[in-house]
Design a protein around this motif. Structure first.
Motif, short mmCIF file in Angstrom:
data_model
loop_
_atom_site.label_atom_id
_atom_site.label_comp_id
_atom_site.label_asym_id
_atom_site.label_seq_id
_atom_site.Cartn_x
_atom_site.Cartn_y
_atom_site.Cartn_z
N THR A 122 -23.82 10.09 111.10
CA THR A 122 -24.00 9.48 109.72
C THR A 122 -23.22 10.40 108.55
OG1 THR A 122 -26.41 10.93 109.75
CG2 THR A 122 -26.39 8.91 110.91
N ARG A 123 -22.28 11.63 109.27
CA ARG A 123 -21.87 12.08 108.29
C ARG A 123 -20.66 12.30 107.19
NH1 ARG A 123 -23.59 18.01 111.46
NH2 ARG A 123 -23.18 18.48 108.95
N VAL A 124 -20.16 10.83 108.23
CA VAL A 124 -18.88 10.38 108.14
C VAL A 124 -19.15 9.48 106.40
CG1 VAL A 124 -16.48 9.02 108.70
CG2 VAL A 124 -18.05 10.55 109.81
N ARG A 125 -18.50 9.59 105.33
CA ARG A 125 -18.23 8.34 104.76
C ARG A 125 -17.86 7.38 104.49
NH1 ARG A 125 -17.33 7.94 98.84
NH2 ARG A 125 -14.90 8.88 99.32
N ARG A 126 -16.28 8.11 104.51
CA ARG A 126 -15.25 6.86 104.27
C ARG A 126 -13.71 6.92 105.68
NH1 ARG A 126 -13.94 3.03 101.17
NH2 ARG A 126 -15.38 2.75 99.73
N LEU A 127 -13.65 6.61 106.73
CA LEU A 127 -13.10 6.54 107.46
C LEU A 127 -11.67 5.56 107.68
CD1 LEU A 127 -12.75 7.33 111.00
CD2 LEU A 127 -13.45 5.10 111.12
N ALA A 128 -10.39 6.75 107.52
CA ALA A 128 -9.27 6.32 107.74
C ALA A 128 -8.70 6.50 109.26
CB ALA A 128 -8.40 6.99 106.59
N LEU A 129 -7.69 5.65 109.24
CA LEU A 129 -6.93 5.68 111.04
C LEU A 129 -5.81 5.21 111.10
CD1 LEU A 129 -9.77 3.39 113.14
CD2 LEU A 129 -9.87 5.94 112.76
N LEU A 130 -5.30 6.38 111.34
CA LEU A 130 -3.80 6.52 111.22
C LEU A 130 -2.67 5.67 112.59
CD1 LEU A 130 -2.97 9.14 108.38
CD2 LEU A 130 -3.83 6.91 108.47
N ASP A 131 -2.38 4.81 112.97
CA ASP A 131 -1.64 4.30 113.43
C ASP A 131 -3.04 4.50 115.92
OD1 ASP A 131 0.37 1.81 114.57
OD2 ASP A 131 1.25 3.79 115.22
N THR A 159 -13.56 1.23 106.68
CA THR A 159 -12.45 2.11 107.34
C THR A 159 -11.24 1.34 107.05
OG1 THR A 159 -14.44 2.04 109.66
CG2 THR A 159 -11.73 2.17 110.35
N LEU A 160 -10.05 2.27 106.64
CA LEU A 160 -8.53 2.12 106.29
C LEU A 160 -8.21 1.73 108.05
CD1 LEU A 160 -6.58 1.22 105.05
CD2 LEU A 160 -6.35 3.76 104.76
N VAL A 161 -7.69 0.77 108.12
CA VAL A 161 -6.49 0.99 109.57
C VAL A 161 -4.90 0.47 109.31
CG1 VAL A 161 -5.55 0.08 111.42
CG2 VAL A 161 -8.18 -0.11 111.45
N VAL A 162 -3.92 2.57 109.35
CA VAL A 162 -2.96 1.99 109.27
C VAL A 162 -2.12 1.67 110.65
CG1 VAL A 162 -1.11 2.65 107.40
CG2 VAL A 162 -3.65 3.18 106.25
N GLY A 163 -1.10 0.48 110.34
CA GLY A 163 -0.06 0.75 111.54
C GLY A 163 0.95 1.20 111.26
N ALA A 164 1.61 1.39 112.04
CA ALA A 164 3.25 2.06 111.79
C ALA A 164 3.98 0.86 112.84
CB ALA A 164 3.12 3.40 112.29
N ALA A 165 4.30 -0.09 111.48
CA ALA A 165 5.33 -1.29 112.21
C ALA A 165 6.36 -1.67 112.33
CB ALA A 165 6.24 -2.10 110.79
N ALA A 166 7.24 0.07 113.29
CA ALA A 166 8.39 0.33 113.74
C ALA A 166 7.70 0.99 114.98
CB ALA A 166 9.59 1.11 113.19
N SER A 167 6.12 1.46 115.24
CA SER A 167 5.56 1.60 116.21
C SER A 167 6.10 1.76 117.46
CB SER A 167 4.01 2.31 116.53
OG SER A 167 3.65 2.86 117.39
N LYS A 168 6.77 2.23 118.81
CA LYS A 168 6.52 2.06 120.08
C LYS A 168 5.62 2.33 120.70
CE LYS A 168 11.28 2.30 118.90
NZ LYS A 168 12.43 3.25 119.91
N ALA A 169 4.69 2.74 120.22
CA ALA A 169 3.42 2.87 121.46
C ALA A 169 2.16 1.83 121.94
CB ALA A 169 2.56 4.48 120.64
N HIS A 170 2.52 1.16 121.21
CA HIS A 170 1.58 -0.09 120.74
C HIS A 170 1.80 -1.62 120.38
CE1 HIS A 170 -1.06 2.27 118.44
NE2 HIS A 170 -0.23 1.78 117.51
N ASP A 171 1.57 -2.58 120.12
CA ASP A 171 1.76 -3.75 119.52
C ASP A 171 0.73 -3.14 118.11
OD1 ASP A 171 1.78 -6.69 118.31
OD2 ASP A 171 2.25 -6.85 120.72
N VAL A 172 1.89 -3.70 116.72
CA VAL A 172 1.07 -3.17 115.50
C VAL A 172 0.30 -4.22 115.79
CG1 VAL A 172 2.85 -3.65 114.28
CG2 VAL A 172 1.19 -1.80 113.65
N GLY A 173 1.16 -5.64 115.77
CA GLY A 173 0.57 -6.74 114.97
C GLY A 173 -1.30 -7.22 116.14
N ARG A 174 -1.00 -6.75 117.53
CA ARG A 174 -2.11 -7.11 118.11
C ARG A 174 -3.48 -5.64 117.70
NH1 ARG A 174 -0.28 -7.46 124.41
NH2 ARG A 174 0.91 -9.70 124.29
#
Length: 281
Positions: free
Chosen positions: A139-148, A223-238
């Motif tokens: 319960t201690r997280v105010r805002r969450l940002a997830l980068l790729d 929550t903010l989710v930021v995808g990397a358009a050129a990521s090869k780790a996964h399909d950023v669209g999905r």
């Protein structure tokens, strides 16, 4: 666990210290002792600002945030963490982190020792996986940002895993440099950061906790989710589509011309603007 020989350790920590010698704002290093070991945290930024905890990806250190802390530190008191069990100044010389419960207890204890009743939380890659799990439970997280984020919303790209296999089975700096240059598609990576990631390959990691998959539907924070358009780790669209489908209060963005490992440093001005705007809420 640790570096295979003293020369590998010396090379890594010489590069590590060089990275922090270039840190753009004054910082304070703290080593916080727990039953699992000692965790290195670098504090910097606005002393009266909102606390912001930064978690790097697997194989990386808190030095990876060098291009972000000056902008984010204007409004936030930054706590950049070296993950326990990874190469860095954290030392996992206590009880082993055996499972997700231990990992979450370690992070909750870190919040306790830092005196964080509430904080913004941002993670990249594996650090995003840890951050998402923590935000679901705490319960201690105010805002969450997830980068790729990896293994949170979509599966790994099999081609990425196949390309990474030699690096994982027989890790060395050359294989890591080659892999990172392939994954980032030639994007300019900071020389010191690239060398630090490469030299971390000689570190024999502790057990990496990889399961279970977090449940984004249980998130109760913006929550903010930021995808990397050129990521090869996964399909950023999905990745983005699943984040929109599952997270109750979500904002999604995709950074063009950026690979998975190039976040957070490549085109950092764009990412910093996104993060600053989101965290200001």
């Amino acid at each position: 666990m640790g570096f295979r020989n003293p020369a590998d350790a010396e090379g890594f920590f010489t590069t590590y210290d060089a990275a922090f010698a270039r840190w753009p704002i004054p910082l304070e290093a703290r080593d916080l002792r727990s039953s699992w070991g000692a965790t290195r945290v670098h504090l910097c930024g606005n002393p009266g600002g909102t606390p912001l905890v930064l978690l790097p990806g697997g194989g990386a250190t808190s030095a990876i945030w060098a291009a972000n802390v000056e902008a984010l530190g204007e409004t936030h008191r930054i706590h950049a963490v070296d993950l326990l069990g990874e190469a860095g100044r954290s030392v996992a010389d206590g009880e082993p982190v055996r499972d997700l419960d231990d990992l979450m207890s370690w992070l909750e204890d870190l919040f306790d020792q830092l005196g964080l009743e509430s904080a913004d939380l941002c993670g990249h890659s594996y650090g995003a996986w840890i951050a998402l799990h923590h935000a679901v439970r705490s319960t201690r997280v105010r805002r969450l940002a997830l980068l790729d984020p990896t293994a949170c919303f979509t599966k790994w790209n099999p081609r990425y895993l196949l390309r990474a296999l030699p690096m994982l089975l027989r890790p060395n700096p050359r294989r890591t440099r080659d892999f990172l240059r392939w994954e980032t598609a030639g994007a300019e990576l900071d020389t010191t950061q690239l060398e630090l990631l490469a030299r971390a390959a000689t570190f024999q990691r502790a057990k990496v906790i990889t399961g279970p998959k977090p449940d984004p539907a249980r998130l109760a924070v913006p929550t903010l989710v930021v995808g990397a358009a050129a990521s090869k780790a996964h399909d950023v669209g999905r990745l983005i589509a699943e984040a929109r489908r599952t997270v109750p209060d979500v904002r999604t963005e995709v950074l063009a011309d950026v690979g998975h490992h190039a976040i957070p440093g490549h085109h950092a001005d764009r990412l910093n603007t996104l993060l600053a705007d989101f965290l200001a809420g």
